[in-house]
Structure formats: structure tokens, C-alpha cells
Design a protein around this motif. Structure first.
Motif, short mmCIF file in Angstrom:
data_model
loop_
_atom_site.label_atom_id
_atom_site.label_comp_id
_atom_site.label_asym_id
_atom_site.label_seq_id
_atom_site.Cartn_x
_atom_site.Cartn_y
_atom_site.Cartn_z
N ARG A 106 0.83 -1.21 0.00
CA ARG A 106 0.00 0.00 0.00
C ARG A 106 0.86 1.26 0.00
NH1 ARG A 106 -2.93 -2.86 3.89
NH2 ARG A 106 -2.36 -1.43 5.56
N GLU A 107 1.96 1.21 0.73
CA GLU A 107 2.87 2.37 0.74
C GLU A 107 3.50 2.57 -0.64
OE1 GLU A 107 3.17 4.58 3.21
OE2 GLU A 107 1.52 3.39 4.05
N ARG A 108 3.90 1.47 -1.26
CA ARG A 108 4.48 1.60 -2.60
C ARG A 108 3.44 2.09 -3.59
NH1 ARG A 108 6.75 -3.45 -1.12
NH2 ARG A 108 5.26 -4.56 -2.46
N LEU A 109 2.19 1.61 -3.46
CA LEU A 109 1.14 2.06 -4.37
C LEU A 109 0.89 3.56 -4.23
CD1 LEU A 109 -1.30 -0.96 -3.95
CD2 LEU A 109 -0.29 -0.20 -6.11
N ARG A 110 0.94 4.06 -3.00
CA ARG A 110 0.79 5.51 -2.81
C ARG A 110 1.88 6.27 -3.57
NH1 ARG A 110 -2.72 7.24 1.20
NH2 ARG A 110 -3.46 5.61 2.65
N ASP A 111 3.10 5.76 -3.49
CA ASP A 111 4.21 6.41 -4.19
C ASP A 111 3.99 6.36 -5.70
OD1 ASP A 111 5.47 6.96 -1.81
OD2 ASP A 111 6.81 5.23 -1.90
N TRP A 112 3.58 5.18 -6.21
CA TRP A 112 3.36 5.06 -7.65
C TRP A 112 2.27 6.02 -8.13
CZ3 TRP A 112 7.56 3.24 -8.86
CH2 TRP A 112 8.07 2.02 -8.44
N VAL A 113 1.18 6.11 -7.36
CA VAL A 113 0.07 6.99 -7.75
C VAL A 113 0.54 8.45 -7.76
CG1 VAL A 113 -2.21 7.86 -7.08
CG2 VAL A 113 -1.72 5.41 -6.97
N THR A 114 1.32 8.84 -6.75
CA THR A 114 1.83 10.20 -6.70
C THR A 114 2.71 10.50 -7.90
OG1 THR A 114 1.78 10.20 -4.28
CG2 THR A 114 3.20 11.84 -5.35
N ILE A 115 3.59 9.56 -8.25
CA ILE A 115 4.48 9.76 -9.39
C ILE A 115 3.71 9.78 -10.70
CG2 ILE A 115 6.35 8.69 -10.73
CD1 ILE A 115 7.43 7.60 -8.07
N SER A 116 2.74 8.89 -10.83
CA SER A 116 2.03 8.76 -12.10
C SER A 116 1.14 9.96 -12.39
CB SER A 116 1.18 7.48 -12.11
OG SER A 116 0.11 7.60 -11.18
N GLY A 117 0.55 10.55 -11.35
CA GLY A 117 -0.33 11.69 -11.56
C GLY A 117 -1.76 11.30 -11.87
N THR A 118 -2.10 10.01 -11.83
CA THR A 118 -3.48 9.60 -12.09
C THR A 118 -4.33 9.86 -10.85
OG1 THR A 118 -4.89 7.80 -12.88
CG2 THR A 118 -3.10 7.19 -11.38
N ARG A 119 -5.57 10.27 -11.06
CA ARG A 119 -6.45 10.63 -9.96
C ARG A 119 -7.83 9.99 -10.15
NH1 ARG A 119 -2.13 11.73 -8.58
NH2 ARG A 119 -1.26 13.72 -7.84
N LEU A 120 -8.72 10.21 -9.23
CA LEU A 120 -10.06 9.63 -9.31
C LEU A 120 -10.80 10.11 -10.55
CD1 LEU A 120 -12.46 8.05 -8.07
CD2 LEU A 120 -13.05 10.14 -6.82
N ASP A 121 -10.69 11.43 -10.86
CA ASP A 121 -11.50 12.01 -11.92
C ASP A 121 -10.71 12.39 -13.17
OD1 ASP A 121 -10.04 13.95 -10.69
OD2 ASP A 121 -11.65 15.43 -10.57
N ARG A 122 -9.39 12.17 -13.17
CA ARG A 122 -8.59 12.52 -14.34
C ARG A 122 -7.36 11.62 -14.41
NH1 ARG A 122 -7.72 16.02 -10.21
NH2 ARG A 122 -5.60 16.72 -9.76
N ASP A 123 -6.84 11.52 -15.63
CA ASP A 123 -5.71 10.62 -15.83
C ASP A 123 -4.81 11.16 -16.93
OD1 ASP A 123 -4.38 7.94 -15.40
OD2 ASP A 123 -4.88 7.76 -17.53
N ARG A 124 -3.53 10.86 -16.78
CA ARG A 124 -2.54 11.14 -17.82
C ARG A 124 -1.48 10.06 -17.75
NH1 ARG A 124 1.98 12.42 -15.24
NH2 ARG A 124 1.94 13.67 -13.31
N ALA A 125 -0.76 9.88 -18.83
CA ALA A 125 0.31 8.89 -18.83
C ALA A 125 1.40 9.31 -17.86
CB ALA A 125 0.88 8.76 -20.24
N THR A 126 2.07 8.35 -17.27
CA THR A 126 3.18 8.63 -16.37
C THR A 126 4.31 9.29 -17.15
OG1 THR A 126 2.61 6.71 -15.01
CG2 THR A 126 4.84 7.61 -14.76
N ARG A 127 4.81 10.39 -16.62
CA ARG A 127 5.88 11.11 -17.32
C ARG A 127 7.20 10.33 -17.23
NH1 ARG A 127 3.30 15.76 -14.74
NH2 ARG A 127 2.24 16.99 -16.34
#
Length: 209
Positions: free
Chosen positions: A128-149
């Protein structure tokens, strides 16, 4: 003198069986035993290498992973900061969640030891901690998404490297997007497989006299 008990004793009859026939019978019994054992124990979960799956296996595993992720987020009430709707569009999330699923399958296998549930939850907490990091890095959110930079390194990328399009899009229908994603991935994998087969055929044909 042969007694009725001797006639009913299987061991008493083996001496009259030709050695070759006896060997074949033992092989058949061994195969049946192994088959029965496999059916009782089930298959051992293995790590999934997403780059090497056939188109059919890729589709199957993506659908199975999606079911697991949906079960996981509902069962544990996981927010989008840990598992966002568009996780499938981000390889770092897909690989992490896939590894977690295989861990769950291993720990809750019918033959697993009694303490493996605790082992899973310990690994789950770290994941779960790693997933939080990945989500922060990727920039994907509940209502919007973009490819990971991906930051290009000066002189460190292949000539055909193309930075991903990081345009942000609203998330409107996650289920439809997942279905489209699976279709895209399967078609791409099929095309890659066909190209590989064609290359082998061409190579063998060119070697013909």
C-alpha cells in the motif's frame, strides 16, 4: 498348494506378470497418482511476466487481475490514492498489483500454512505504501488521468524513444476504458507474435536450397 487367500492377494499374482507389462502398469499407476496429487494440491501461483504472455493468456490474466483489484478495493475500502480507477493504464501500478495478487493466491492456497494470512497482510501493508508512491508519481487521480511522465536522459535514450503523451483526460467511464485497454493490448501482442512468427518463417525459407 495355493489357498484362496493367496488367490485374492494381489502381490501373489505379480510374479506371473511379464516384467515389461509390470513396468508399464507401474508407470500408469504413477501417472495417475501424480495427476490426482496435482488435482488436490492445485497449481502453484507463479510470478507473471507481462511481457511474455501469449495474446490469449494476456487477456485472461488482465481480466483476472481486474477482478482481484475490484475485490481488493471493495473489501479493504481502498481510496483512489492507493488504487485509482485507471491503474491499468500505468505499468508501475499493474506490475505492483499483479505481484500482490500472486502473493494473495500463494498465501491463501488450500495447502498454505495457517500463518500465511498474517504474511499476506504484512506484505499488503508494504504494498500500500508503494502504491501511494506510484500513484503520486504517475499523476493519475479519481477524476482525471494522464500517462506517467518519463524524463528523457541526455544521450541516454534509444534513437526511437518517444516520450509519452502526458495530456490529461477526464475519467468518465472506467469500465469502458478497461475493456478498450484489454482489446488494445491483445491486438498489439497478437501483432507482435505474428511478426515474430513471420520472421522465423522467412528465416527458414531463406535457408532452403
Amino acid at each position: 498348494m495355493t489357498t484362496s487367500n493367496d488367490a485374492e492377494d494381489p502381490a501373489a499374482d505379480l510374479s506371473s506378470v511379464p516384467p515389461e507389462v509390470l513396468r508399464q502398469v507401474k508407470q500408469m499407476v504413477s501417472r495417475e497418482y501424480a495427476k490426482d496429487l496435482r488435482s488436490q494440491l492445485g497449481s502453484v501461483p507463479r510470478s507473471i511476466d507481462w511481457t511474455r504472455l501469449s495474446p490469449e493468456d494476456l487477456e485472461h490474466e488482465l481480466l483476472e487481475l481486474n477482478r482481484f483489484v475490484d475485490w481488493l478495493r471493495h473489501t479493504y475500502g481502498l481510496p483512489p490514492q492507493i488504487i485509482p480507477p485507471m491503474w491499468h493504464r500505468h505499468p508501475e501500478l499493474l506490475w505492483e498489483l499483479s505481484a500482490l495478487r500472486q502473493q494473495w493466491l500463494t498465501c491463501f492456497d488450500a495447502q498454505a500454512k495457517g500463518n500465511m494470512g498474517i504474511v499476506f497482510h504484512a506484505e499488503f501493508a508494504a504494498a500500500r505504501e508503494r502504491l501511494r508512491d506510484w500513484v503520486t508519481i504517475s499523476g493519475t487521480r479519481l477524476d482525471r488521468d494522464r500517462a506517467t511522465r518519463i524524463t528523457a536522459w541526455p544521450g541516454g535514450e534509444a534513437d526511437d524513444f518517444t516520450a509519452p503523451d502526458t495530456t490529461e483526460y477526464p475519467v468518465e467511464n472506467r469500465t469502458e476504458d478497461f475493456v478498450s485497454f484489454v482489446e488494445e493490448q491483445v491486438l498489439a501482442r497478437q501483432a507482435a507474435q505474428d511478426a515474430e512468427v513471420q520472421e522465423i518463417v522467412n528465416s527458414e525459407w531463406s535457408d532452403q536450397p
